[in-house]
Design an enzyme around this catalytic site. Structure first.
Site, PDB file in Angstrom:
ATOM      1  N   CYS A 141      67.587  42.087  36.022  1.00  0.00           N
ATOM      2  CA  CYS A 141      68.159  43.232  36.736  1.00  0.00           C
ATOM      3  C   CYS A 141      67.363  44.490  36.359  1.00  0.00           C
ATOM      4  O   CYS A 141      67.204  44.793  35.184  1.00  0.00           O
ATOM      5  CB  CYS A 141      69.637  43.407  36.387  1.00  0.00           C
ATOM      6  SG  CYS A 141      70.331  44.887  37.132  1.00  0.00           S
ATOM      7  N   ILE A 205      62.881  35.828  43.377  1.00  0.00           N
ATOM      8  CA  ILE A 205      62.839  36.967  42.487  1.00  0.00           C
ATOM      9  C   ILE A 205      64.167  37.722  42.495  1.00  0.00           C
ATOM     10  O   ILE A 205      64.941  37.588  43.439  1.00  0.00           O
ATOM     11  CB  ILE A 205      61.710  37.944  42.911  1.00  0.00           C
ATOM     12  CG1 ILE A 205      61.895  38.417  44.353  1.00  0.00           C
ATOM     13  CG2 ILE A 205      60.352  37.368  42.670  1.00  0.00           C
ATOM     14  CD1 ILE A 205      60.877  39.462  44.834  1.00  0.00           C
ATOM     15  N   ASN A 206      64.356  38.505  41.443  1.00  0.00           N
ATOM     16  CA  ASN A 206      65.416  39.514  41.490  1.00  0.00           C
ATOM     17  C   ASN A 206      64.838  40.710  42.263  1.00  0.00           C
ATOM     18  O   ASN A 206      63.739  40.636  42.794  1.00  0.00           O
ATOM     19  CB  ASN A 206      65.836  39.897  40.057  1.00  0.00           C
ATOM     20  CG  ASN A 206      67.281  40.368  40.010  1.00  0.00           C
ATOM     21  OD1 ASN A 206      67.710  41.156  40.867  1.00  0.00           O
ATOM     22  ND2 ASN A 206      68.040  39.892  39.038  1.00  0.00           N
ATOM     23  N   GLY A 279      70.555  36.366  49.931  1.00  0.00           N
ATOM     24  CA  GLY A 279      71.421  37.469  49.522  1.00  0.00           C
ATOM     25  C   GLY A 279      71.590  38.465  50.638  1.00  0.00           C
ATOM     26  O   GLY A 279      72.564  38.423  51.399  1.00  0.00           O
TER      27      GLY A 279
HETATM   28  C1  LIG Z   1      74.259  44.448  46.035  1.00  0.00           C
HETATM   29  C2  LIG Z   1      73.442  43.492  45.229  1.00  0.00           C
HETATM   30  C3  LIG Z   1      73.972  42.956  44.071  1.00  0.00           C
HETATM   31  C4  LIG Z   1      73.210  42.057  43.303  1.00  0.00           C
HETATM   32  N1  LIG Z   1      73.755  41.562  42.162  1.00  0.00           N
HETATM   33  C5  LIG Z   1      73.045  40.657  41.425  1.00  0.00           C
HETATM   34  C6  LIG Z   1      73.611  40.067  40.267  1.00  0.00           C
HETATM   35  O1  LIG Z   1      74.752  40.329  39.881  1.00  0.00           O
HETATM   36  N2  LIG Z   1      72.856  39.165  39.573  1.00  0.00           N
HETATM   37  C7  LIG Z   1      71.584  38.809  39.954  1.00  0.00           C
HETATM   38  O2  LIG Z   1      70.959  37.972  39.293  1.00  0.00           O
HETATM   39  N3  LIG Z   1      71.038  39.344  41.076  1.00  0.00           N
HETATM   40  C8  LIG Z   1      71.725  40.241  41.795  1.00  0.00           C
HETATM   41  N4  LIG Z   1      71.170  40.773  42.931  1.00  0.00           N
HETATM   42  C9  LIG Z   1      69.828  40.314  43.366  1.00  0.00           C
HETATM   43  C10 LIG Z   1      69.932  39.170  44.374  1.00  0.00           C
HETATM   44  O3  LIG Z   1      70.565  38.039  43.837  1.00  0.00           O
HETATM   45  C11 LIG Z   1      68.532  38.745  44.875  1.00  0.00           C
HETATM   46  O4  LIG Z   1      67.771  38.264  43.797  1.00  0.00           O
HETATM   47  C12 LIG Z   1      67.783  39.887  45.552  1.00  0.00           C
HETATM   48  O5  LIG Z   1      68.664  40.707  46.291  1.00  0.00           O
HETATM   49  C13 LIG Z   1      66.662  39.387  46.476  1.00  0.00           C
HETATM   50  O6  LIG Z   1      67.176  38.528  47.475  1.00  0.00           O
HETATM   51  P1  LIG Z   1      67.575  39.031  48.974  1.00  0.00           P
HETATM   52  O7  LIG Z   1      66.391  39.797  49.508  1.00  0.00           O
HETATM   53  O8  LIG Z   1      67.868  37.776  49.716  1.00  0.00           O
HETATM   54  O9  LIG Z   1      68.748  39.915  48.816  1.00  0.00           O
HETATM   55  C14 LIG Z   1      71.888  41.695  43.714  1.00  0.00           C
HETATM   56  C15 LIG Z   1      71.363  42.257  44.894  1.00  0.00           C
HETATM   57  C16 LIG Z   1      72.106  43.146  45.641  1.00  0.00           C
HETATM   58  C17 LIG Z   1      71.505  43.752  46.888  1.00  0.00           C
END
Ligand SMILES: Cc1cc2nc3c(=O)[nH]c(=O)nc-3n(C[C@H](O)[C@H](O)[C@H](O)COP(=O)(O)O)c2cc1C
Length: 316
Positions: A141, A205-206, A279
């Site tokens: 994070c 990735i995060n 996500g």
């Molecule tokens: C609102 C929000 C909350 C998130 N909370 C977490 C979390 O609690 N733990 C984590 O590992 N990643 C968290 N993420 C990251 C997502 O799991 C993911 O890795 C990232 O958004 C990239 O994927 P995406 O483009 O499909 O969203 C969060 C992302 C967003 C936008």
């Protein structure tokens, strides 16, 4: 026509992740719709192959002041601040979802984080009591502080990543996924260190660290100042990271970042992912996104003559 229908039905979308079977490769990424038993189940019922819970830690966290999530164009940016009620309350949510998830045949990935290496171990030990199928370590994070700097520092340094994974492995028999940050020079090196330390899978990735300024207000938009960028805009970064990681390690990789369509998911699979995290697409396409993406993958496979997900490979 009949033959085409048979081919379509015979297309096998199942994948295996650390011995856990997923009926399709889509996985709800941590932080989206995974904050309660109800939302985990909703994603499972609308077709997710597996679901990941919102990251939690031992003490819980209030999170940041609003605004914490903003979107424009192909960008989502958040600085939620890992708000969570703490492992003990999280366990109650997971327990509530557990039996229904089992009935639906949808594995549960429990996500945890800590402020120190030891806290990761404690959180892993606690969350293991609810017997998740997999445990994901959020060491990536970009907008919450820990003892070593921001949480993503744990995945910016091979030794720190290794220390967290070793501590986690000491505290559970559940397979461990290390979720990595793209905010590094050499993500493959971190993945390799995590694998050597015993990680059973890598997730990448995060979010990508970023900042948005409102030029009229002359202020940063997110209350925390910086935040994590996600959504379609980061997909090329994610695909490159997944490709580099999967070339470096033998363990399976969950490819996450900007996946919104079946072809985006196929791109991740071609980059070397075994499963695909979703996500931000839930914001763009709704909670039904898992079944939409799954049927789009299936259509792609049929058009390209693939019978099994495993056959989807990059020609290099
Ligand atoms: C609102 C929000 C909350 C998130 N909370 C977490 C979390 O609690 N733990 C984590 O590992 N990643 C968290 N993420 C990251 C997502 O799991 C993911 O890795 C990232 O958004 C990239 O994927 P995406 O483009 O499909 O969203 C969060 C992302 C967003 C936008």
């Amino acid at each position: 026509m009949e033959k085409a229908r048979k081919v379509f039905e015979m297309t096998d979308l199942s994948v295996e992740l650390c011995g856990v079977k997923l009926k399709n490769p889509t996985v709800l990424a941590s932080g989206y719709l995974g904050v309660s038993a109800g939302s985990l189940l909703a994603c499972a019922k609308t077709g997710a192959g597996a679901v990941t819970s919102k990251s939690c830690n031992m003490q819980g966290r209030k999170g940041n002041e609003n605004p914490t999530v903003i979107t424009w164009g192909d960008v989502v940016m958040n600085a939620v601040g890992l708000s969570n009620p703490g492992v003990k309350e999280e366990i109650e949510e997971l327990e509530e979802a557990r039996s229904e998830l089992k009935k639906l045949g949808v594995p549960l990935v429990a996500s945890v984080f800590g402020g120190t290496v030891e806290e990761y171990g404690q959180a892993v030990k606690e969350i293991s009591k609810t017997k998740p199928d997999l445990i994901e370590l959020n060491i990536s994070c970009p907008h919450v502080e820990s003892s070593v700097g921001r949480i993503c520092t744990f995945s910016s340094d091979p030794q720190l990543a290794s220390a967290v994974v070793k501590e986690a492995k000491k505290n559970t028999n559940v397979p461990i996924i290390a979720k990595l940050s793209p905010n590094v020079t050499n993500i493959a090196e971190i993945a390799l260190a995590a694998e050597k330390a015993g990680a059973d899978a890598i997730a990448a990735i995060n979010t990508v660290s970023g900042m948005k300024i409102d030029v009229r207000a002359k202020r940063k938009v997110l209350s925390a100042g910086t935040g994590g960028v996600s959504g379609p805009a980061i997909k090329p970064i994610a695909v490159r990271c997944v490709h580099e990681i999967s070339k470096a390690v033998k363990v399976p990789v969950i490819g996450i970042g900007g996946v919104c369509t079946g072809e985006d998911a196929v791109e991740m699979l071609m980059a070397g992912a075994t499963a695909v995290g979703i996500g931000s697409a839930t914001l763009y396409r709704g909670a039904n996104v898992f079944s939409l993406i799954t049927s789009e993958i299936k259509k792609f496979m049929q058009e390209e003559g693939y019978a099994k997900i495993k056959e989807i490979k990059l020609e290099e």
